[in-house]
Scaffold this motif. Structure first.
Motif, PDB file in Angstrom:
ATOM      1  N   GLY A  32      42.062  18.154  63.825  1.00  0.00           N
ATOM      2  CA  GLY A  32      41.264  19.122  64.594  1.00  0.00           C
ATOM      3  C   GLY A  32      39.861  19.039  64.108  1.00  0.00           C
ATOM      4  O   GLY A  32      39.451  17.922  63.592  1.00  0.00           O
ATOM      5  N   PRO A  33      38.933  19.798  64.671  1.00  0.00           N
ATOM      6  CA  PRO A  33      39.128  20.866  65.993  1.00  0.00           C
ATOM      7  C   PRO A  33      39.580  20.292  67.099  1.00  0.00           C
ATOM      8  O   PRO A  33      39.012  19.528  67.697  1.00  0.00           O
ATOM      9  N   LEU A  38      38.824  18.620  53.065  1.00  0.00           N
ATOM     10  CA  LEU A  38      37.406  17.762  52.501  1.00  0.00           C
ATOM     11  C   LEU A  38      37.449  16.642  53.256  1.00  0.00           C
ATOM     12  O   LEU A  38      36.207  16.163  53.789  1.00  0.00           O
ATOM     13  N   ASP A  39      38.634  15.699  53.379  1.00  0.00           N
ATOM     14  CA  ASP A  39      38.583  14.540  53.974  1.00  0.00           C
ATOM     15  C   ASP A  39      38.406  14.642  55.393  1.00  0.00           C
ATOM     16  O   ASP A  39      37.581  13.741  55.947  1.00  0.00           O
ATOM     17  N   ALA A  40      38.729  15.675  56.132  1.00  0.00           N
ATOM     18  CA  ALA A  40      38.571  15.918  57.724  1.00  0.00           C
ATOM     19  C   ALA A  40      36.908  16.151  57.924  1.00  0.00           C
ATOM     20  O   ALA A  40      36.730  16.082  58.885  1.00  0.00           O
ATOM     21  N   GLY A  41      36.217  16.311  57.022  1.00  0.00           N
ATOM     22  CA  GLY A  41      34.899  16.928  57.371  1.00  0.00           C
ATOM     23  C   GLY A  41      34.509  18.125  57.901  1.00  0.00           C
ATOM     24  O   GLY A  41      33.565  18.241  58.384  1.00  0.00           O
ATOM     25  N   LEU A  54      35.132  27.708  57.829  1.00  0.00           N
ATOM     26  CA  LEU A  54      34.121  28.300  58.738  1.00  0.00           C
ATOM     27  C   LEU A  54      34.542  28.159  60.120  1.00  0.00           C
ATOM     28  O   LEU A  54      33.777  26.964  60.858  1.00  0.00           O
ATOM     29  N   ASP A  81      42.958  13.298  61.625  1.00  0.00           N
ATOM     30  CA  ASP A  81      41.618  13.402  61.442  1.00  0.00           C
ATOM     31  C   ASP A  81      41.117  13.365  59.792  1.00  0.00           C
ATOM     32  O   ASP A  81      40.110  13.072  59.332  1.00  0.00           O
ATOM     33  N   PRO A  88      33.797  22.090  58.324  1.00  0.00           N
ATOM     34  CA  PRO A  88      32.734  23.088  57.437  1.00  0.00           C
ATOM     35  C   PRO A  88      33.330  24.052  56.542  1.00  0.00           C
ATOM     36  O   PRO A  88      34.301  24.744  57.240  1.00  0.00           O
ATOM     37  N   LEU A  89      33.305  23.990  55.521  1.00  0.00           N
ATOM     38  CA  LEU A  89      34.040  24.820  54.502  1.00  0.00           C
ATOM     39  C   LEU A  89      32.934  25.801  53.756  1.00  0.00           C
ATOM     40  O   LEU A  89      31.804  25.338  53.205  1.00  0.00           O
ATOM     41  N   SER A  90      33.143  26.967  53.412  1.00  0.00           N
ATOM     42  CA  SER A  90      32.267  27.713  52.694  1.00  0.00           C
ATOM     43  C   SER A  90      32.338  27.667  51.378  1.00  0.00           C
ATOM     44  O   SER A  90      31.323  27.713  50.359  1.00  0.00           O
ATOM     45  N   GLN A 130      42.531  10.024  49.313  1.00  0.00           N
ATOM     46  CA  GLN A 130      42.249  10.748  50.526  1.00  0.00           C
ATOM     47  C   GLN A 130      42.248   9.539  51.486  1.00  0.00           C
ATOM     48  O   GLN A 130      41.921   8.483  51.423  1.00  0.00           O
ATOM     49  N   GLY A 131      42.340   9.957  52.904  1.00  0.00           N
ATOM     50  CA  GLY A 131      42.156   9.100  53.960  1.00  0.00           C
ATOM     51  C   GLY A 131      43.315   8.043  53.944  1.00  0.00           C
ATOM     52  O   GLY A 131      42.917   7.158  54.208  1.00  0.00           O
TER      53      GLY A 131
END
Lengths: 290, 227
Positions: free
Chosen positions: B52-53, B134-137, B99, B34, B139-141, B27-28
């Motif tokens: 994004g965003p 997940l790496d971009a942070g 989200l 981002d 928001p995920l449900s 990751q990253g």
């Protein structure tokens, strides 16, 4: 551990949580989040704040970001009070690689880590009250448009400067740097900035001078530098005098007496993200030696 | 800047009958996006970059949620009809967990670059996409993972097939499974199979998904244990 079923929020404090995890909150007979609280006495007790990375759901709290779960007790020490949030500050030092497999050697694919160096960077999202550095991109009538690194340009009224009146306009040109504060930062609306506080004083905000150097760092580093009693800033200030502006959007403006001194500060700030305190002390010792 | 830190971990794939190829993730690893992630399943590997965003360009802007755009780049040549179809599939899967309402009038762009294809490419794309999100942070449900199953001519289920196994198979099924309730987000099939066989494949995929989700969790845990 098992997502979906839900785990007690207390048990997870300090642990890693992933999106989709449900945190259960202790049931309180008098706890009713929906009821409007009236009167000052009743409000603070047992009130739960839902911080970044968490959302309320039917069962309790739904995690939406990965990170460490943090909790701060309310002042009164009520069990259900306080605040929960997910500390997703990505303090990564390098790219990561993990393997899972049925034994044997890891896959023989190109070693990506060897080719790239990771630079933690998260997209900035405006937050009300944040102090940021914006770049003027347009002058549209009585507002300026500022690029603050977010998804949308922020607006800044020409009256939102100290001492500005309809007669006495501030001298702002396209390309100027402005240090200001978010008055409106709402996901549904255009962000609005001001360069005065509530009493009409500039308190350090306004147009940033002509010279100096602007550069970008990760949001994690900015938070570290803005922390009270930040060691990096204290050590830097002992080298030689310089001016420094830190924007929460990851922008830093530096100006020292000479261009060389300015660039030294820039290089130190960019590098200190990946240095340990020990390495930094050595670097500073070398600089103060010559 | 920093010497890229490397950590290699091996885990025996758990679960009876679940024999996924060795998989790994980084990751990253890109500096400009981002969020970024590379996912490797056996010799299949996909690199995901997430932006994004960010500002929306053109008239794609949605007033109530973020616009999600997925671009799938093949290893060589230009993206064709197959890539376009997979892009839509990936986009709808990601939209189910992201989200987007929290970032209205913005755009989220996910670029997936195929680095090598040795079978089960779509499931590898799904896993890379999830790790990138997940790496971009963002928001995920919930999280999701992709599992490909192949039905060989005898009717046996092969999980995470290689290109050769995919060619010999009677049917190839790919499922995207969410981490909250182990439910199906996306199902796509190539070839023919009976309803019972599909149910069996789904059950096998759900078992395999547990291994992948445990891997996600261990991976994140190791990252945070150091800082």
């Amino acid at each position: 551990m098992a997502a979906g079923r839900g785990v007690a929020a207390e048990a997870c404090v300090g642990q890693v949580v992933l999106p989709g995890d449900v945190l259960l909150l202790p049931a309180h007979p008098d706890e009713d989040g929906e009821r409007l609280r009236l009167g000052a006495g009743a409000a603070p007790r047992g009130r739960l704040l839902c911080g970044p990375g968490l959302r309320r759901c039917a069962a309790g709290l739904l995690v939406t970001k990965c990170g460490l779960l943090r909790h701060r007790q309310a002042g009164g020490g009520a069990a259900a009070g306080g605040a929960y949030w997910v500390d997703s500050q990505q303090k990564r030092v390098g790219a990561r690689r993990d393997y899972v497999g049925g034994g044997g050697e890891p896959p023989s694919c190109p070693r990506l880590t060897d080719l790239f160096v990771h630079e933690p960077r998260l997209q900035y999202v405006p937050v009300k009250g944040d102090h940021v550095i914006g770049i003027v991109t347009a002058k549209a009538g009585d507002v300026f448009k500022l690029d603050v690194g977010g998804s949308e340009q922020a607006s800044l009224s020409y009256l939102a400067f100290e001492g500005a009146t309809k007669r006495n306009r501030p001298n702002v040109q396209v390309g100027d740097l402005i240090y200001g504060q978010f008055l409106v930062a709402n996901k549904d609306m255009e962000p609005e900035m001001v360069c005065i506080d509530s009493s009409g004083r500039s308190s350090g905000m306004g147009i940033i001078g002509q010279d100096g150097f602007l550069f970008k760092v990760s949001l994690g580093l900015i938070r570290k530098l803005l922390a009270p009693k930040c060691e990096i800033i204290q050590e830097l200030s002992q080298l030689y005098p310089f001016e420094l502006v830190l924007g929460m959007n990851g922008r830093i403006w530096v100006k020292a007496k000479t261009v060389q001194q300015t660039l030294i500060i820039v290089n130190i700030l960019e590098a200190c993200e990946y240095m340990t305190a020990e390495q930094r002390k050595q670097a500073f010792a070398k600089l103060s030696g010559n | 800047m920093a010497a890229a830190e490397q950590e290699e971990e091996k885990m025996a794939a758990a679960g009876g009958g679940c024999c996924l190829r060795p998989f790994s993730c980084e990751q990253g690893l890109l500096s400009r996006p981002d969020g970024s992630a590379a996912f490797l399943q056996g010799d299949t590997s996909v690199l995901a970059g997430l932006y994004g965003p960010a500002e929306v360009k053109g008239s794609k802007e949605l007033p109530d949620r973020a616009v999600l755009e997925v671009l799938l780049r093949p290893k060589v040549g230009l993206p064709g009809v197959v890539e376009r179809s997979r892009e839509q599939l990936l986009r709808r899967t990601c939209e189910a967990v992201v989200l987007g309402v929290l970032h209205p009038r913005t755009a989220i762009t996910l670029v997936l670059q195929v680095l090598s294809d040795a079978g089960s490419l779509l499931s590898c794309c799904l896993n890379a996409a999830c790790m990138g999100l997940l790496d971009a942070g963002l928001p995920l449900s919930s999280l999701f993972c992709g599992v490909t199953c192949a039905l060989d001519p005898t009717g046996a289920i092969v999980l995470d097939p290689t290109t050769r196994q995919e060619q010999e198979a009677r049917a190839v099924l790919t499922f995207a499974i969410d981490s909250a309730e182990r439910k199906v987000l996306t199902a796509t099939t190539k070839g023919s199979c009976s309803v019972e066989e599909m149910q069996q494949c789904l059950a096998a995929a759900q078992r395999a998904a547990d291994t992948i989700f445990q891997f996600y969790r261990d991976s994140v845990r190791r990252r945070y244990s150091k800082s």
